[in-house]
Design an enzyme around this catalytic site. Structure first.
Site, PDB file in Angstrom:
ATOM      1  N   GLY A   4       0.830  -1.138   0.118  1.00  0.00           N
ATOM      2  CA  GLY A   4      -0.010  -0.036  -0.085  1.00  0.00           C
ATOM      3  C   GLY A   4       0.921   1.167  -0.151  1.00  0.00           C
ATOM      4  N   TYR A  49       3.952   1.803  12.996  1.00  0.00           N
ATOM      5  CA  TYR A  49       4.604   2.976  12.772  1.00  0.00           C
ATOM      6  C   TYR A  49       5.891   3.213  12.747  1.00  0.00           C
ATOM      7  CZ  TYR A  49      -0.359   3.443  14.298  1.00  0.00           C
ATOM      8  OH  TYR A  49      -1.762   3.559  14.345  1.00  0.00           O
TER       9      TYR A  49
END
Length: 531
Positions: free
Chosen positions: A112, A476
């Site tokens: 993505g 993250y």
């Protein structure tokens, strides 16, 4: 070298001819051999030349840019791949791995493109991008409550396809619909049903992987150690994940969502302080995120506003008494609550207005985020009010900063820290995500300023978050916590970031890496190295 008179041969001749000009005075270009190698591997189905883009292709830039989600890594100075292979079938993935390995090229694997540090499409050595966006199939089997999801499918597509087949099933994963399944699941998969069902990785029962030798493996053939490592250890250290088999979870036909906002002027400091004590111990059916950001108050002045965003696997009549008893400070009212289907709640959590058609979830790319930098922390004891006040002051100073406070507890506390590589289980109250963003036209000074300020806030939070190690969430990604730069694979360096992402699971990940990829073909700045 002689080529037969075929479209594939003509394409390769054209590419090599154009490359030979720019590299005429250099060492032999590794991309030449790579391109020649590709059509010789794994012949089946569609020719691989249909999937290959080099800088000489008119579509190269648009393919590259389409899934760069952090515009900080879109500048002319950002290293570019020598080629992009937008694989259309499994044999294309196999050929890319085998040929890159033979010709000394690194590969970066992109599903993505949401990697916070751009590691799925950037390297500082000669590299190609293996782009998985054509791998977007979602095959739902309601009878056995499962779904096979290819790694290039987005979360939005996954949710949509599940809802097409069933109204009483869902899957616990993230709230951003354009995130790719490949990276999201391999890093853990964090979402608003995790207190009920755990992370995505806690509900994955099989996977298909292409290893460094080009072999396609499933759970049975790869073995339990590799399957364990893929679920939270970062798939890009071990191979290319083709697809995942999900175990769907049950959801009611109607769930309740709400978003209640409080500002500094409305006493949000006290409300957020109390949130720390109640959000991690709510019943498993309730997830209540707190998201703080900068807004204008009624007088047009900057203030901190916290959105308390709720997801309840039940109806309003059961939710309201619970909230009024345990968290009256929030002031939740019936008119704040919206009873919707689970798939409609997905659209709500993606920050679209209620009533937006669910087809919005099929948008693969969405809008690119401006330049940004993200960080993460885990909190084990409630943060004092004075520290919350400091964070709000820092937010006002930085300006373009938001923080998401995500509660743990529930199912997350029941799963062993070693069940998967994701170790942040019992003992964590919540996780904080820090993000700051800015725009290119603000210049390099702005980039340096915002990164400095978010690092400063992160440093100030040190006494109040996890320690020894200071834990971080791999989804993250943050190179500040340690990185093997300049194509190094130093095990001691890897232990620095590895202990923060994986704690005691890091050493097992190293053993798995040594078994499946002993020559360290699959590597990046925060990959798992072999012994």
């Amino acid at each position: 070298m002689k080529f037969p008179n075929s479209p594939l041969a003509l394409l390769i001749l054209s590419i090599l001819s154009s490359l030979s000009v720019s590299w005429a005075t250099s060492e032999p270009v590794p991309i030449n051999g790579f391109l020649e190698c590709l059509p010789k591997q794994f012949h089946s189905g569609r020719p691989i030349f249909e999937a290959v883009y080099t800088p000489q292709n008119t579509s190269f830039r648009s393919i590259l840019m389409a899934r760069i989600k952090n515009l900080r890594f879109s500048s002319p100075a950002t290293p570019k791949p020598l080629a992009i292979v937008a694989a259309k079938q499994e044999s294309h993935v196999q050929a890319t791995i085998v040929c890159a390995k033979q010709h000394g090229l690194q590969i970066r694997i992109r599903s993505g493109g949401h990697d916070f540090e751009g590691l799925s499409y950037i390297s500082h050595v000669p590299f190609v991008v293996l782009d998985m966006f054509h791998f977007q199939s979602v095959d739902v089997n309601v009878e056995d409550e499962s779904a096979w999801v290819e790694s290039g499918a987005t979360l939005g597509e996954t949710y949509y396809k599940i809802a097409e087949k069933t109204k009483v099933h869902g899957f616990p994963a993230g709230v951003c619909p354009t995130v790719g399944a490949g990276g999201h699941f391999s890093g853990g998969g964090y979402g608003n049903m995790m207190r009920k069902y755990g992370l995505s990785i806690d509900n994955i029962v099989d996977a298909k992987l292409v290893d460094a030798n080009g072999r396609i493996l499933d759970r049975k053939s790869m073995g339990e150690d590799i399957f364990w490592a893929l679920r939270g250890g970062g798939g890009a250290s071990f191979g290319v994940i083709l697809s995942w088999k999900l175990k769907l979870v049950r959801v009611p036909e109607k769930v309740t969502v709400f978003n209640v906002t409080k500002t500094l002027e409305q006493g949000v400091t006290d409300v957020l302080y109390k949130w720390q004590f109640v959000a991690p111990v709510f019943p498993k059916d309730l997830f209540l995120r707190a998201r703080s950001e900068i807004e204008n108050n009624t007088e047009g002045k900057k203030t901190v506003e916290v959105s308390f965003i709720g997801h309840f696997l039940g109806q309003t009549d059961k939710l309201l008494p619970l909230m009024n008893e345990t968290f009256p400070e929030l002031g939740l009212r019936r008119k704040d609550c919206h009873e919707v289907s689970w798939i409609e709640s997905v659209v709500f959590w993606a920050n679209f207005p209620l009533g937006t058609p669910i087809t919005i979830l099929l948008n693969q790319t969405g809008k690119p985020i401006p330049f940004y930098k993200g960080k993460s922390d885990y909190v084990k004891k409630p943060i004092p009010k004075k520290v919350i006040e400091y964070t709000f002051k820092a937010m006002l100073e930085i300006g373009n900063l938001w923080m998401a406070w995500n509660p743990h507890g529930g199912r997350m506390s029941e799963i062993s820290a070693s069940a998967t590589p994701y170790p942040h289980r019992a003992g964590n109250l919540y996780m904080i995500e820090y993000d700051t963003s800015w725009y290119q036209d603000e210049g390099i000074e702005a980039t340096n300023r915002y990164i400095h300020l978010i690092r400063k806030l992160y440093e100030k939070m040190t006494p109040f978050v996890s320690r020894n190690p200071r834990e971080a969430f791999q989804n993250y990604r943050d190179l500040d916590i340690g990185a093997n730069l300049y194509n190094q694979s130093n095990l001691l360096t890897a232990r620095v970031y590895g202990s923060k992402y994986f704690k005691g699971n890091f050493e097992r990940l190293v053993r798995v890496k040594t078994m499946v990829d002993p020559h360290n073909f699959f590597k990046h700045e925060q990959s798992i190295p072999p012994i």
